[in-house]
Scaffold this motif. Structure first.
Motif, mmCIF file in Angstrom:
data_model
loop_
_atom_site.group_PDB
_atom_site.id
_atom_site.type_symbol
_atom_site.label_atom_id
_atom_site.label_comp_id
_atom_site.label_asym_id
_atom_site.label_seq_id
_atom_site.Cartn_x
_atom_site.Cartn_y
_atom_site.Cartn_z
ATOM 1 N N ALA A 10 7.078 35.393 11.693
ATOM 2 C CA ALA A 10 7.389 35.266 10.264
ATOM 3 C C ALA A 10 8.716 35.945 9.945
ATOM 4 C CB ALA A 10 6.266 35.859 9.421
ATOM 5 N N ALA A 11 8.932 37.132 10.498
ATOM 6 C CA ALA A 11 10.191 37.852 10.262
ATOM 7 C C ALA A 11 11.368 37.085 10.856
ATOM 8 C CB ALA A 11 10.108 39.258 10.851
ATOM 9 N N TRP A 12 11.198 36.523 12.046
ATOM 10 C CA TRP A 12 12.259 35.755 12.694
ATOM 11 C C TRP A 12 12.615 34.526 11.851
ATOM 12 C CZ3 TRP A 12 11.930 33.987 18.515
ATOM 13 C CH2 TRP A 12 13.138 33.409 18.900
ATOM 14 N N LEU A 13 11.605 33.808 11.396
ATOM 15 C CA LEU A 13 11.853 32.598 10.609
ATOM 16 C C LEU A 13 12.507 32.913 9.262
ATOM 17 C CD1 LEU A 13 8.579 30.600 11.367
ATOM 18 C CD2 LEU A 13 10.851 30.281 12.395
ATOM 19 N N ALA A 14 12.259 34.099 8.739
ATOM 20 C CA ALA A 14 12.841 34.504 7.454
ATOM 21 C C ALA A 14 14.253 35.061 7.600
ATOM 22 C CB ALA A 14 11.945 35.540 6.780
ATOM 23 N N ASP A 15 14.676 35.372 8.810
ATOM 24 C CA ASP A 15 15.969 35.998 9.075
ATOM 25 C C ASP A 15 17.056 34.935 9.247
ATOM 26 O OD1 ASP A 15 18.161 37.427 9.976
ATOM 27 O OD2 ASP A 15 17.043 38.543 11.503
ATOM 28 N N ASP A 16 17.888 34.790 8.243
ATOM 29 C CA ASP A 16 18.949 33.784 8.281
ATOM 30 C C ASP A 16 20.088 34.143 9.225
ATOM 31 O OD1 ASP A 16 17.586 32.230 6.451
ATOM 32 O OD2 ASP A 16 18.638 33.072 4.719
ATOM 33 N N THR A 17 20.086 35.353 9.780
ATOM 34 C CA THR A 17 21.159 35.751 10.680
ATOM 35 C C THR A 17 20.860 35.384 12.138
ATOM 36 O OG1 THR A 17 20.271 37.978 11.075
ATOM 37 C CG2 THR A 17 21.737 37.682 9.165
ATOM 38 N N ARG A 18 19.614 35.000 12.418
ATOM 39 C CA ARG A 18 19.231 34.630 13.783
ATOM 40 C C ARG A 18 19.050 33.119 13.884
ATOM 41 N NH1 ARG A 18 14.149 38.011 15.729
ATOM 42 N NH2 ARG A 18 14.683 36.982 17.682
ATOM 43 N N PRO A 19 19.438 32.534 15.000
ATOM 44 C CA PRO A 19 19.180 31.106 15.187
ATOM 45 C C PRO A 19 17.669 30.846 15.176
ATOM 46 C CG PRO A 19 20.584 31.958 16.942
ATOM 47 C CD PRO A 19 20.131 33.132 16.131
#
Length: 107
Positions: A10-19
């Motif tokens: 969830a955190a990864w998907l919400a992070d616009d700085t990571r592909p």
């Protein structure tokens, strides 16, 4: 192979700085019809050997199933076949429903 907890995804998907990772759903069609993440690549587990060429071996790929066992097996198979960034979603969509989104359909 990495293991990823639902909250971490969830955190990864919400992070616009990571592909964004490839979300590879290996459940059966009826399961995906019941509930699925948006933007998945759907290839049922039994079709993976014949369709693995449809996947990019260099892309980070989160493999998803109901509880995390089929996805673990698929991630191991793909890793043995040259896919270097395989990630298993521990707990699968059931874990997502329990830990991240209580409104996510359960079965």
């Amino acid at each position: 192979m990495q293991q990823l907890q639902p909250q971490e995804l969830a955190a990864w998907l919400a992070d616009d700085t990571r592909p964004r990772p490839v979300l590879l759903d290996v459940r059966e069609g009826w399961e995906v019809a019941h509930c699925a993440f948006p933007g998945i690549v759907h290839i049922p587990m039994n079709d993976i050997p014949a369709r693995q060429q449809e996947l990019d071996p260099d892309s980070p790929t989160v493999v998803i199933c109901h509880h995390g066992m089929r996805s673990y097996q698929v991630a191991m198979f793909l890793e043995r076949n040259g896919f270097e960034q395989m990630i298993n979603l521990s707990g699968g969509v059931a874990g997502w429903a329990d830990e991240v989104d209580g409104s996510f359909p359960r079965y």
